[in-house]
Design an enzyme around this catalytic site. Structure first.
Site, PDB file in Angstrom:
ATOM      1  N   CYS A   1      -0.391   2.479  18.419  1.00 20.39           N
ATOM      2  CA  CYS A   1      -1.581   3.088  19.157  1.00 20.39           C
ATOM      3  C   CYS A   1      -2.599   2.046  19.687  1.00 20.39           C
ATOM      4  O   CYS A   1      -2.084   0.457  19.934  1.00 20.39           O
ATOM      5  CB  CYS A   1      -2.496   3.246  17.372  1.00 20.39           C
ATOM      6  SG  CYS A   1      -2.326   4.178  16.539  1.00 20.39           S
TER       7      CYS A   1
ATOM      8  N   CYS B   1      -3.318  -1.319  18.330  1.00 17.54           N
ATOM      9  CA  CYS B   1      -2.421  -2.007  17.911  1.00 17.54           C
ATOM     10  C   CYS B   1      -1.430  -2.617  18.690  1.00 17.54           C
ATOM     11  O   CYS B   1      -0.017  -3.001  17.734  1.00 17.54           O
ATOM     12  CB  CYS B   1      -2.437  -1.356  16.462  1.00 17.54           C
ATOM     13  SG  CYS B   1      -3.570  -1.203  15.650  1.00 17.54           S
TER      14      CYS B   1
ATOM     15  N   CYS C   1       5.611   0.362  10.256  1.00 16.40           N
ATOM     16  CA  CYS C   1       4.099   1.537   9.574  1.00 16.40           C
ATOM     17  C   CYS C   1       4.031   1.785   8.458  1.00 16.40           C
ATOM     18  O   CYS C   1       3.507   2.572   7.931  1.00 16.40           O
ATOM     19  CB  CYS C   1       3.487   2.061  10.815  1.00 16.40           C
ATOM     20  SG  CYS C   1       4.538   2.767  11.678  1.00 16.40           S
TER      21      CYS C   1
ATOM     22  N   CYS D   1      -4.156   2.403   7.162  1.00 18.41           N
ATOM     23  CA  CYS D   1      -5.079   3.243   8.525  1.00 18.41           C
ATOM     24  C   CYS D   1      -3.377   3.314   9.210  1.00 18.41           C
ATOM     25  O   CYS D   1      -3.408   4.788   8.914  1.00 18.41           O
ATOM     26  CB  CYS D   1      -5.204   2.140   9.248  1.00 18.41           C
ATOM     27  SG  CYS D   1      -5.697   2.747  11.089  1.00 18.41           S
ATOM     28  N   CYS D   2      -3.186   2.692   8.900  1.00 14.76           N
ATOM     29  CA  CYS D   2      -1.191   3.780   9.582  1.00 14.76           C
ATOM     30  C   CYS D   2      -0.721   5.154   8.365  1.00 14.76           C
ATOM     31  O   CYS D   2      -0.430   5.682   8.747  1.00 14.76           O
ATOM     32  CB  CYS D   2      -0.112   2.924   9.804  1.00 14.76           C
ATOM     33  SG  CYS D   2       0.088   1.155  10.433  1.00 14.76           S
TER      34      CYS D   2
HETATM   35 FE1  SF4 Z   1      -4.337   2.633  12.698  1.00 19.85          FE
HETATM   36 FE2  SF4 Z   1      -3.455   0.499  14.405  1.00 19.85          FE
HETATM   37 FE3  SF4 Z   1      -1.527   1.586  12.468  1.00 19.85          FE
HETATM   38 FE4  SF4 Z   1      -2.573   2.994  14.523  1.00 19.85          FE
HETATM   39  S1  SF4 Z   1      -1.420   1.232  14.838  1.00 19.85           S
HETATM   40  S2  SF4 Z   1      -2.276   3.592  12.468  1.00 19.85           S
HETATM   41  S3  SF4 Z   1      -5.080   2.293  14.615  1.00 19.85           S
HETATM   42  S4  SF4 Z   1      -3.244   0.146  12.201  1.00 19.85           S
END
Ligand code: SF4
Length: 234
Positions: free
Chosen positions: A198, A201, A226, A114-115
């Site tokens: 985010c 998170c 990340c 996701c990151c």
């Molecule tokens: Fe995805 Fe969480 Fe990373 Fe944001 S912080 S990009 S929602 S995993």
């Protein structure tokens, strides 16, 4: 044209403003500053040195409202336009259709996927064509950032130069400077947040927690990054 490693040397003072001035002289329009709108003191410093400084930010699509509020306050106060970068919508649509909207909670691998889509890929486009970028990284933010230098190579982004003028500053230094200069800041800091990403998170740090313990708190590892920041010191 990108600078070669051997072309880079800095012998000035440790003052962030001097490092910024060197960066703008050295790289001109080929250096830009990233900002996550947490405690944007570098924006304050940079605009004073170079009113035409390029400032970019990654909008993952899941930022807290307070982050957008801070960004708007910064634009209004300093008369600048933030260069926003977004994830590719096809990649997010595919991720959420195939794996759900909370896939990032299933494993570290899934979280990094996701990151990768929401942060790392847009960052690579933000840095495309640059010779150097400026960040607000500080050694005290986490153990994994303890070894950063004020100026270092960023091998993960085409060997451009990464400049961290605040590398030696403490959280208290940042806070004092921010208050003294009335710099807009992310209001989540007033509610116990110490590192803001985010909304899904990020949470406030509990008593005795470390600065980044409110990020991906369900993960056990201490090296919670990340994927944006992997560097090699000059
Ligand atoms: Fe995805 Fe969480 Fe990373 Fe944001 S912080 S990009 S929602 S995993």
């Amino acid at each position: 044209m990108k600078q070669k490693h051997s072309d880079i040397s800095y012998s000035g003072s440790n003052k962030p403003e001097d490092i910024l001035e060197w960066a703008f002289d050295k790289f001109g329009q080929n250096v830009a500053m990233s900002c996550s709108f947490e405690a944007p003191i570098l924006v304050h410093m940079a605009v004073a040195v170079n009113p035409d400084v390029r400032i970019f930010s990654i909008d993952t699509g899941r930022l807290p409202e307070e982050t957008y509020q801070c960004a708007q306050e910064v634009e209004d106060k300093y008369g600048i336009n933030i260069e926003w970068f977004f994830p590719k919508h096809e990649a997010i649509e595919s991720l959420e259709r195939d794996k759900g909207v909370f896939s990032f909670k299933k494993s570290v691998h899934a979280r990094k996927e996701c990151c990768g889509i929401r942060k790392v890929e847009p960052l690579s486009r933000a840095l495309d064509g640059l010779n150097a970028w400026i960040t607000s990284l500080r050694k005290g933010q986490s153990r994994s950032r303890n070894g950063i230098s004020k100026i270092e190579y960023d091998e993960t982004h085409g060997s451009i130069i990464k400049i961290n003028p605040l590398a030696d500053w403490t959280q208290e230094d940042v806070w004092q400077y921010m208050k003294k200069n009335k710099i807009p800041y992310n209001r989540l800091l007033d509610r116990g947040y110490m590192s803001i990403g985010c909304s899904c998170c990020t949470k406030a740090v509990e008593y005795g927690g470390t600065q980044r313990s409110g990020r991906w708190w369900w993960e056990q590892t201490e090296h919670k990054e990340c994927g944006l920041h992997v560097n090699y010191s000059i």
